[in-house]
Scaffold this motif. Structure first.
Motif, mmCIF file in Angstrom:
data_model
loop_
_atom_site.group_PDB
_atom_site.id
_atom_site.type_symbol
_atom_site.label_atom_id
_atom_site.label_comp_id
_atom_site.label_asym_id
_atom_site.label_seq_id
_atom_site.Cartn_x
_atom_site.Cartn_y
_atom_site.Cartn_z
ATOM 1 N N VAL A 1 23.194 31.672 8.446
ATOM 2 C CA VAL A 1 23.272 30.267 8.277
ATOM 3 C C VAL A 1 24.009 29.581 7.227
ATOM 4 C CG1 VAL A 1 21.546 28.596 7.942
ATOM 5 C CG2 VAL A 1 20.748 30.579 9.070
ATOM 6 N N GLY A 2 24.956 28.932 7.828
ATOM 7 C CA GLY A 2 25.992 28.177 6.820
ATOM 8 C C GLY A 2 25.217 27.127 5.702
ATOM 9 N N GLU A 3 25.715 27.129 4.501
ATOM 10 C CA GLU A 3 24.802 26.387 3.347
ATOM 11 C C GLU A 3 24.833 24.931 3.777
ATOM 12 O OE1 GLU A 3 26.110 28.352 -0.762
ATOM 13 O OE2 GLU A 3 27.518 27.034 -0.008
ATOM 14 N N LEU B 1 23.034 33.848 4.113
ATOM 15 C CA LEU B 1 23.567 32.514 4.079
ATOM 16 C C LEU B 1 25.143 32.944 3.856
ATOM 17 C CD1 LEU B 1 21.497 30.903 1.271
ATOM 18 C CD2 LEU B 1 21.987 30.194 3.393
ATOM 19 N N GLU B 2 25.657 31.656 4.445
ATOM 20 C CA GLU B 2 27.425 31.778 4.611
ATOM 21 C C GLU B 2 27.668 30.608 3.700
ATOM 22 O OE1 GLU B 2 30.511 31.482 8.191
ATOM 23 O OE2 GLU B 2 29.293 29.639 7.787
ATOM 24 N N GLU B 3 28.431 30.836 2.408
ATOM 25 C CA GLU B 3 28.907 30.066 1.533
ATOM 26 C C GLU B 3 29.878 28.907 2.306
ATOM 27 O OE1 GLU B 3 31.565 30.050 -2.342
ATOM 28 O OE2 GLU B 3 29.875 31.581 -2.273
ATOM 29 N N PRO C 1 32.059 22.857 -1.044
ATOM 30 C CA PRO C 1 31.585 21.173 -0.871
ATOM 31 C C PRO C 1 30.255 21.218 -0.984
ATOM 32 C CG PRO C 1 32.166 22.198 1.315
ATOM 33 C CD PRO C 1 32.704 23.190 0.280
ATOM 34 N N GLU C 2 29.611 20.064 -1.272
ATOM 35 C CA GLU C 2 28.176 19.979 -1.691
ATOM 36 C C GLU C 2 27.510 19.434 -0.093
ATOM 37 O OE1 GLU C 2 26.366 19.675 -4.802
ATOM 38 O OE2 GLU C 2 27.808 21.065 -5.380
ATOM 39 N N GLY D 1 30.718 27.494 6.414
ATOM 40 C CA GLY D 1 29.338 26.897 5.913
ATOM 41 C C GLY D 1 28.749 26.037 7.021
ATOM 42 N N GLU D 2 29.312 25.905 8.349
ATOM 43 C CA GLU D 2 28.489 25.342 9.122
ATOM 44 C C GLU D 2 27.937 26.173 10.362
ATOM 45 O OE1 GLU D 2 30.603 20.907 9.664
ATOM 46 O OE2 GLU D 2 32.192 22.564 9.754
ATOM 47 N N THR D 3 28.236 27.239 10.136
ATOM 48 C CA THR D 3 27.692 28.190 11.062
ATOM 49 C C THR D 3 26.115 28.335 11.221
ATOM 50 O OG1 THR D 3 29.562 29.703 10.307
ATOM 51 C CG2 THR D 3 28.056 31.003 11.768
#
Ligand SMILES: [Zn+2]
Length: 116
Positions: free
Chosen positions: A33-35, A69-71, A85-86, A105-107
């Motif tokens: 899961v991306g951040e 978690l994917e950064e 990015p936030e 981060g969108e995965t």
């Protein structure tokens, strides 16, 4: 809580795949899961616990959800700066404009699952 329907969709996909492989009970599902994937890990865990309770025939009693978690990373298309990015609109900290292109981060995907 849209994580509930996300989790429902994932479990349905996993269930179909598991059935095709002759797996009857799920032991573990691992997600990436991306951040900034717009899915909160805590809410996903809660949704998983609820669905597990409601489907005792599908899960073993100790079935667990593991979330990796994917950064989030973005690269500025103007200056090439790579940063974290936030949110989805990535404001480059050097240029101060939303010139970021998302690298990660969108995965939101199922990495693997286990069962018997
Ligand atoms: Zn920049």
């Amino acid at each position: 809580m849209h994580e509930m329907s996300l989790m429902g969709d994932i479990i349905q996909l996993v269930q179909e795949d598991a059935e095709a492989k002759g797996i009857k009970r799920l032991e573990k599902i691992e997600l990436l899961v991306g951040e900034i994937a717009n899915a909160m890990p805590d809410a996903l865990r809660m949704a998983f616990a609820i669905i597990r309770e409601q489907n005792p025939q599908l899960f073993s009693e100790t079935a667990e959800l593991v979330i990796h978690l994917e950064e989030a990373k973005a690269e500025c298309v103007l200056c090439g700066h790579v940063y974290r990015p936030e949110q989805k609109i990535a404001l480059c900290p050097q240029c101060n404009i939303p010139s970021g292109r998302m690298l990660s981060g969108e995965t939101f995907q199922v990495l693997s699952y286990e069962g018997e």
